[in-house]
Scaffold this motif. Sequence first.
Motif, mmCIF file in Angstrom:
data_model
loop_
_atom_site.group_PDB
_atom_site.id
_atom_site.type_symbol
_atom_site.label_atom_id
_atom_site.label_comp_id
_atom_site.label_asym_id
_atom_site.label_seq_id
_atom_site.Cartn_x
_atom_site.Cartn_y
_atom_site.Cartn_z
ATOM 1 N N GLU A 69 0.832 -1.209 0.000
ATOM 2 C CA GLU A 69 0.000 0.000 0.000
ATOM 3 C C GLU A 69 0.863 1.256 0.000
ATOM 4 O O GLU A 69 0.565 2.213 -0.725
ATOM 5 C CB GLU A 69 -0.935 0.007 1.206
ATOM 6 C CG GLU A 69 -2.068 -0.985 1.107
ATOM 7 C CD GLU A 69 -2.926 -1.029 2.364
ATOM 8 O OE1 GLU A 69 -2.834 -0.111 3.211
ATOM 9 O OE2 GLU A 69 -3.700 -1.992 2.497
ATOM 10 N N LYS A 70 1.927 1.267 0.799
ATOM 11 C CA LYS A 70 2.835 2.414 0.828
ATOM 12 C C LYS A 70 3.503 2.615 -0.525
ATOM 13 O O LYS A 70 3.622 3.738 -1.009
ATOM 14 C CB LYS A 70 3.912 2.219 1.902
ATOM 15 C CG LYS A 70 3.426 2.386 3.310
ATOM 16 C CD LYS A 70 4.585 2.167 4.276
ATOM 17 C CE LYS A 70 4.169 2.199 5.705
ATOM 18 N NZ LYS A 70 5.300 1.927 6.608
ATOM 19 N N ARG A 71 3.937 1.501 -1.143
ATOM 20 C CA ARG A 71 4.595 1.578 -2.444
ATOM 21 C C ARG A 71 3.642 2.167 -3.486
ATOM 22 O O ARG A 71 4.015 3.075 -4.237
ATOM 23 C CB ARG A 71 5.071 0.195 -2.873
ATOM 24 C CG ARG A 71 5.928 0.178 -4.129
ATOM 25 C CD ARG A 71 6.252 -1.245 -4.563
ATOM 26 N NE ARG A 71 5.105 -1.950 -5.091
ATOM 27 C CZ ARG A 71 4.573 -1.726 -6.307
ATOM 28 N NH1 ARG A 71 5.091 -0.820 -7.096
ATOM 29 N NH2 ARG A 71 3.529 -2.426 -6.712
ATOM 30 N N LEU A 72 2.408 1.697 -3.503
ATOM 31 C CA LEU A 72 1.430 2.208 -4.459
ATOM 32 C C LEU A 72 1.100 3.674 -4.198
ATOM 33 O O LEU A 72 0.970 4.461 -5.136
ATOM 34 C CB LEU A 72 0.157 1.356 -4.416
ATOM 35 C CG LEU A 72 0.295 -0.069 -4.942
ATOM 36 C CD1 LEU A 72 -0.976 -0.862 -4.668
ATOM 37 C CD2 LEU A 72 0.635 -0.078 -6.419
ATOM 38 N N MET A 75 3.870 5.754 -5.520
ATOM 39 C CA MET A 75 3.796 5.820 -6.973
ATOM 40 C C MET A 75 2.731 6.827 -7.409
ATOM 41 O O MET A 75 2.961 7.631 -8.307
ATOM 42 C CB MET A 75 3.463 4.445 -7.568
ATOM 43 C CG MET A 75 4.649 3.532 -7.676
ATOM 44 S SD MET A 75 4.248 1.904 -8.368
ATOM 45 C CE MET A 75 3.163 2.266 -9.711
ATOM 46 N N ARG A 76 1.573 6.792 -6.742
ATOM 47 C CA ARG A 76 0.495 7.732 -7.075
ATOM 48 C C ARG A 76 0.960 9.170 -6.852
ATOM 49 O O ARG A 76 0.699 10.038 -7.666
ATOM 50 C CB ARG A 76 -0.744 7.448 -6.240
ATOM 51 C CG ARG A 76 -1.505 6.234 -6.658
ATOM 52 C CD ARG A 76 -2.810 6.100 -5.859
ATOM 53 N NE ARG A 76 -3.265 4.740 -5.908
ATOM 54 C CZ ARG A 76 -3.110 3.836 -4.942
ATOM 55 N NH1 ARG A 76 -2.534 4.178 -3.814
ATOM 56 N NH2 ARG A 76 -3.546 2.614 -5.086
ATOM 57 N N LYS A 77 1.609 9.401 -5.720
ATOM 58 C CA LYS A 77 2.084 10.749 -5.412
ATOM 59 C C LYS A 77 3.110 11.223 -6.432
ATOM 60 O O LYS A 77 3.076 12.365 -6.879
ATOM 61 C CB LYS A 77 2.686 10.804 -4.009
ATOM 62 C CG LYS A 77 1.666 10.782 -2.906
ATOM 63 C CD LYS A 77 2.329 10.832 -1.546
ATOM 64 C CE LYS A 77 1.316 10.758 -0.439
ATOM 65 N NZ LYS A 77 1.966 10.711 0.878
ATOM 66 N N HIS A 79 3.392 10.345 -9.457
ATOM 67 C CA HIS A 79 2.778 10.508 -10.779
ATOM 68 C C HIS A 79 1.507 11.342 -10.718
ATOM 69 O O HIS A 79 0.802 11.459 -11.703
ATOM 70 C CB HIS A 79 2.464 9.130 -11.392
ATOM 71 C CG HIS A 79 3.686 8.362 -11.743
ATOM 72 N ND1 HIS A 79 4.368 7.613 -10.818
ATOM 73 C CD2 HIS A 79 4.359 8.233 -12.921
ATOM 74 C CE1 HIS A 79 5.413 7.041 -11.399
ATOM 75 N NE2 HIS A 79 5.422 7.407 -12.664
ATOM 76 N N ASP A 80 1.232 11.900 -9.533
ATOM 77 C CA ASP A 80 0.061 12.731 -9.298
ATOM 78 C C ASP A 80 -1.221 12.032 -9.752
ATOM 79 O O ASP A 80 -2.070 12.593 -10.419
ATOM 80 C CB ASP A 80 0.199 14.081 -10.002
ATOM 81 C CG ASP A 80 -0.791 15.103 -9.453
ATOM 82 O OD1 ASP A 80 -1.157 15.002 -8.269
ATOM 83 O OD2 ASP A 80 -1.203 15.998 -10.214
ATOM 84 N N ILE A 81 -1.340 10.751 -9.379
ATOM 85 C CA ILE A 81 -2.531 9.958 -9.702
ATOM 86 C C ILE A 81 -3.435 9.942 -8.484
ATOM 87 O O ILE A 81 -2.966 9.794 -7.371
ATOM 88 C CB ILE A 81 -2.131 8.502 -10.070
ATOM 89 C CG1 ILE A 81 -1.192 8.504 -11.253
ATOM 90 C CG2 ILE A 81 -3.367 7.655 -10.322
ATOM 91 C CD1 ILE A 81 -0.591 7.136 -11.553
ATOM 92 N N LYS A 82 -4.727 10.082 -8.703
ATOM 93 C CA LYS A 82 -5.666 10.082 -7.561
ATOM 94 C C LYS A 82 -6.441 8.830 -7.476
ATOM 95 O O LYS A 82 -6.883 8.136 -8.209
ATOM 96 C CB LYS A 82 -6.578 11.277 -7.660
ATOM 97 C CG LYS A 82 -5.751 12.533 -7.654
ATOM 98 C CD LYS A 82 -6.450 13.632 -6.940
ATOM 99 C CE LYS A 82 -5.509 14.725 -6.747
ATOM 100 N NZ LYS A 82 -5.283 15.815 -6.739
#
Length: 82
Positions: A69-72, A75-77, A79-82
């Motif tokens: 969960e931390k890794r994902l 990655m979202r942060k 790549h600025d993915i919500k």
Amino acid sequence: MGNKKNEQKKEYLATYKFGKTVVKIVAPPPMTKEESQRRLQDFYNALWDIWDSLSVEEQLKLNAEIEEEKRLENMRKSHDIK
């Protein structure tokens, strides 16, 4: 819903209405800093008791899930993915 005879009158810090939903915020009773610290320590101790009751395999599985969960999330942060 509980039995009206057994329910205590509750004091709410705030009440909000969202459409047909009512949200009532309950605040803890006033307490000293020492009492607050004792309650936090009791909570902390209970959590460790629960953790210690798990098998090593269960602990490792939960740790792996949290790391994923931390890794994902990282990655979202990045790549600025919500």
